[in-house]
Motif scaffolding. Sequence first.
Motif, mmCIF file in Angstrom:
data_model
loop_
_atom_site.group_PDB
_atom_site.id
_atom_site.type_symbol
_atom_site.label_atom_id
_atom_site.label_comp_id
_atom_site.label_asym_id
_atom_site.label_seq_id
_atom_site.Cartn_x
_atom_site.Cartn_y
_atom_site.Cartn_z
ATOM 1 N N ALA A 138 16.701 6.362 -0.708
ATOM 2 C CA ALA A 138 16.045 6.672 -1.974
ATOM 3 C C ALA A 138 14.657 6.063 -1.897
ATOM 4 C CB ALA A 138 16.820 6.104 -3.155
ATOM 5 N N SER A 139 13.676 6.804 -2.296
ATOM 6 C CA SER A 139 12.284 6.417 -2.117
ATOM 7 C C SER A 139 11.852 5.336 -3.109
ATOM 8 C CB SER A 139 11.380 7.642 -2.291
ATOM 9 O OG SER A 139 11.426 8.080 -3.652
ATOM 10 N N VAL A 140 10.687 4.767 -2.857
ATOM 11 C CA VAL A 140 10.107 3.796 -3.786
ATOM 12 C C VAL A 140 9.930 4.430 -5.162
ATOM 13 C CG1 VAL A 140 8.028 2.452 -4.289
ATOM 14 C CG2 VAL A 140 8.993 2.450 -1.977
ATOM 15 N N GLU A 141 9.486 5.683 -5.195
ATOM 16 C CA GLU A 141 9.297 6.374 -6.465
ATOM 17 C C GLU A 141 10.618 6.517 -7.213
ATOM 18 O OE1 GLU A 141 6.038 6.979 -3.778
ATOM 19 O OE2 GLU A 141 8.168 7.447 -3.506
ATOM 20 N N GLU A 142 11.691 6.816 -6.497
ATOM 21 C CA GLU A 142 13.003 6.935 -7.134
ATOM 22 C C GLU A 142 13.513 5.581 -7.615
ATOM 23 O OE1 GLU A 142 14.955 10.837 -4.974
ATOM 24 O OE2 GLU A 142 14.760 8.997 -3.789
ATOM 25 N N ILE A 143 13.247 4.536 -6.847
ATOM 26 C CA ILE A 143 13.631 3.189 -7.274
ATOM 27 C C ILE A 143 12.945 2.834 -8.590
ATOM 28 C CG2 ILE A 143 13.428 0.732 -6.709
ATOM 29 C CD1 ILE A 143 13.737 1.582 -3.730
ATOM 30 N N ASP A 144 11.652 3.104 -8.673
ATOM 31 C CA ASP A 144 10.909 2.762 -9.881
ATOM 32 C C ASP A 144 11.321 3.630 -11.072
ATOM 33 O OD1 ASP A 144 9.503 0.747 -8.648
ATOM 34 O OD2 ASP A 144 7.781 1.996 -8.142
ATOM 35 N N ARG A 145 11.708 4.855 -10.809
ATOM 36 C CA ARG A 145 12.086 5.756 -11.905
ATOM 37 C C ARG A 145 13.509 5.513 -12.396
ATOM 38 N NH1 ARG A 145 11.798 10.197 -9.368
ATOM 39 N NH2 ARG A 145 13.956 10.923 -9.370
ATOM 40 N N LEU A 146 14.421 5.239 -11.469
ATOM 41 C CA LEU A 146 15.843 5.164 -11.816
ATOM 42 C C LEU A 146 16.332 3.735 -12.034
ATOM 43 C CD1 LEU A 146 17.223 7.670 -9.161
ATOM 44 C CD2 LEU A 146 16.783 8.133 -11.577
ATOM 45 N N GLU A 165 -9.931 -5.800 -3.583
ATOM 46 C CA GLU A 165 -10.432 -4.785 -2.672
ATOM 47 C C GLU A 165 -9.234 -4.186 -1.930
ATOM 48 O OE1 GLU A 165 -13.537 -3.629 -2.243
ATOM 49 O OE2 GLU A 165 -14.115 -4.890 -3.941
ATOM 50 N N PRO A 166 -9.270 -2.880 -1.582
ATOM 51 C CA PRO A 166 -8.157 -2.280 -0.853
ATOM 52 C C PRO A 166 -7.896 -2.982 0.469
ATOM 53 C CG PRO A 166 -9.623 -0.587 -1.701
ATOM 54 C CD PRO A 166 -10.310 -1.906 -1.915
ATOM 55 N N ALA A 167 -6.628 -3.229 0.753
ATOM 56 C CA ALA A 167 -6.261 -3.869 2.009
ATOM 57 C C ALA A 167 -6.379 -2.879 3.149
ATOM 58 C CB ALA A 167 -4.838 -4.401 1.925
ATOM 59 N N ALA A 168 -6.384 -3.401 4.365
ATOM 60 C CA ALA A 168 -6.474 -2.548 5.543
ATOM 61 C C ALA A 168 -5.337 -1.558 5.559
ATOM 62 C CB ALA A 168 -6.454 -3.410 6.807
ATOM 63 N N GLY A 169 -5.641 -0.319 5.895
ATOM 64 C CA GLY A 169 -4.600 0.693 5.998
ATOM 65 C C GLY A 169 -4.419 1.504 4.739
ATOM 66 N N TRP A 170 -5.009 1.094 3.611
ATOM 67 C CA TRP A 170 -4.798 1.840 2.371
ATOM 68 C C TRP A 170 -5.317 3.263 2.474
ATOM 69 C CZ3 TRP A 170 -4.661 -0.141 -3.178
ATOM 70 C CH2 TRP A 170 -3.793 -1.231 -3.268
ATOM 71 N N ALA A 171 -6.509 3.408 3.036
ATOM 72 C CA ALA A 171 -7.084 4.753 3.147
ATOM 73 C C ALA A 171 -6.197 5.649 4.001
ATOM 74 C CB ALA A 171 -8.481 4.695 3.724
ATOM 75 N N ALA A 172 -5.691 5.086 5.112
ATOM 76 C CA ALA A 172 -4.830 5.863 5.987
ATOM 77 C C ALA A 172 -3.513 6.167 5.292
ATOM 78 C CB ALA A 172 -4.570 5.096 7.293
ATOM 79 N N GLY A 173 -2.991 5.177 4.532
ATOM 80 C CA GLY A 173 -1.723 5.381 3.851
ATOM 81 C C GLY A 173 -1.814 6.400 2.756
ATOM 82 N N ALA A 174 -2.984 6.523 2.117
ATOM 83 C CA ALA A 174 -3.135 7.480 1.023
ATOM 84 C C ALA A 174 -3.463 8.864 1.508
ATOM 85 C CB ALA A 174 -4.231 6.987 0.083
ATOM 86 N N ALA A 175 -3.846 8.980 2.795
ATOM 87 C CA ALA A 175 -4.259 10.285 3.323
ATOM 88 C C ALA A 175 -3.073 11.213 3.450
ATOM 89 C CB ALA A 175 -4.921 10.092 4.679
ATOM 90 N N GLY A 177 -3.100 -7.236 -3.898
ATOM 91 C CA GLY A 177 -2.495 -6.347 -4.881
ATOM 92 C C GLY A 177 -1.462 -5.448 -4.210
ATOM 93 N N PRO A 178 -0.698 -4.683 -4.978
ATOM 94 C CA PRO A 178 0.328 -3.819 -4.395
ATOM 95 C C PRO A 178 -0.286 -2.640 -3.630
ATOM 96 C CG PRO A 178 0.625 -4.091 -6.772
ATOM 97 C CD PRO A 178 -0.706 -4.628 -6.437
ATOM 98 N N CYS A 179 0.410 -2.227 -2.597
ATOM 99 C CA CYS A 179 0.054 -0.998 -1.887
ATOM 100 C C CYS A 179 1.038 0.095 -2.314
ATOM 101 C CB CYS A 179 0.093 -1.227 -0.379
ATOM 102 S SG CYS A 179 1.755 -1.305 0.338
ATOM 103 N N PRO A 180 0.846 1.342 -1.886
ATOM 104 C CA PRO A 180 1.758 2.418 -2.313
ATOM 105 C C PRO A 180 3.217 2.211 -1.909
ATOM 106 C CG PRO A 180 -0.288 3.347 -1.490
ATOM 107 C CD PRO A 180 -0.345 1.878 -1.195
ATOM 108 N N ALA A 181 3.491 1.322 -0.967
ATOM 109 C CA ALA A 181 4.876 1.083 -0.541
ATOM 110 C C ALA A 181 5.599 0.093 -1.438
ATOM 111 C CB ALA A 181 4.905 0.589 0.904
#
Length: 227
Positions: free
Chosen positions: A90-98, A217-227, A195-199
């Motif tokens: 179950a994804s992070v999004e599902e964890i936060d929703r359910l 400031e965005p941490a390393a990898g944020w741009a790649a993770g959001a792409a 701060g939190p990243c998308p994961a």
Amino acid sequence: MRLPKSLAERPMFVQQPLDWLPPVCATLVAGVDEAGRGPLAGPVVAAAVMLDDAQPIPGLADSKKLSAVRREQLFDQIRAQALCCCVAQASVEEIDRLNILQATLLAMRRAVEGLRLKPQLVLVDGNRLPVLPMRAEAIVQGDARVQAISAASILAKVTRDRLMDELHAQYPDYGFDRHKGYGTAQHLAALHRWGPCPAHRRSFAPVTQAAAAATPEPAAGWAAGAA
């Protein structure tokens, strides 16, 4: 896994006798376990395994009590010798929703539904059960008491650890490869710095608190993770 007629006929590799007797009609049994309920980041992963009595697997145990090397070895052996198995998440999004409990039960249900064979009895580690169309029983500390659950715990743990290694490649500042998303001092320090990243699971209190703090400031990898 075909159930023996009595506890005395159980294979020698069972860790300890069980305190329940399965119904006579149940011949195909699946063990189910999860990994990743407690971490602050990443998905929750569940596995379902049906073992083959003709191909016993020595050394099955609660995945937390095995070394990483031994888990990897047993992971390959389980995949090769089990009657069938399935790993789901179950994804992070599902964890936060359910919420984390419902997301865990969802991952467990997906794992059972993904099995090539339909079990007649499902044994689940813990004290809560997903909604399933077949008989199911919850067994506290089942990952140390039932071989099929031990096998499921290994598949779930290894799979999730690999997923967290992939997340580390996307977001290297958080150290996901070391703590696997758990709230260690190192992880909390990085979370408050960057701060939190998308994961990250935004519904978990330490992540919520970090998100409410000053925007970093965005941490390393944020741009790649959001792409």
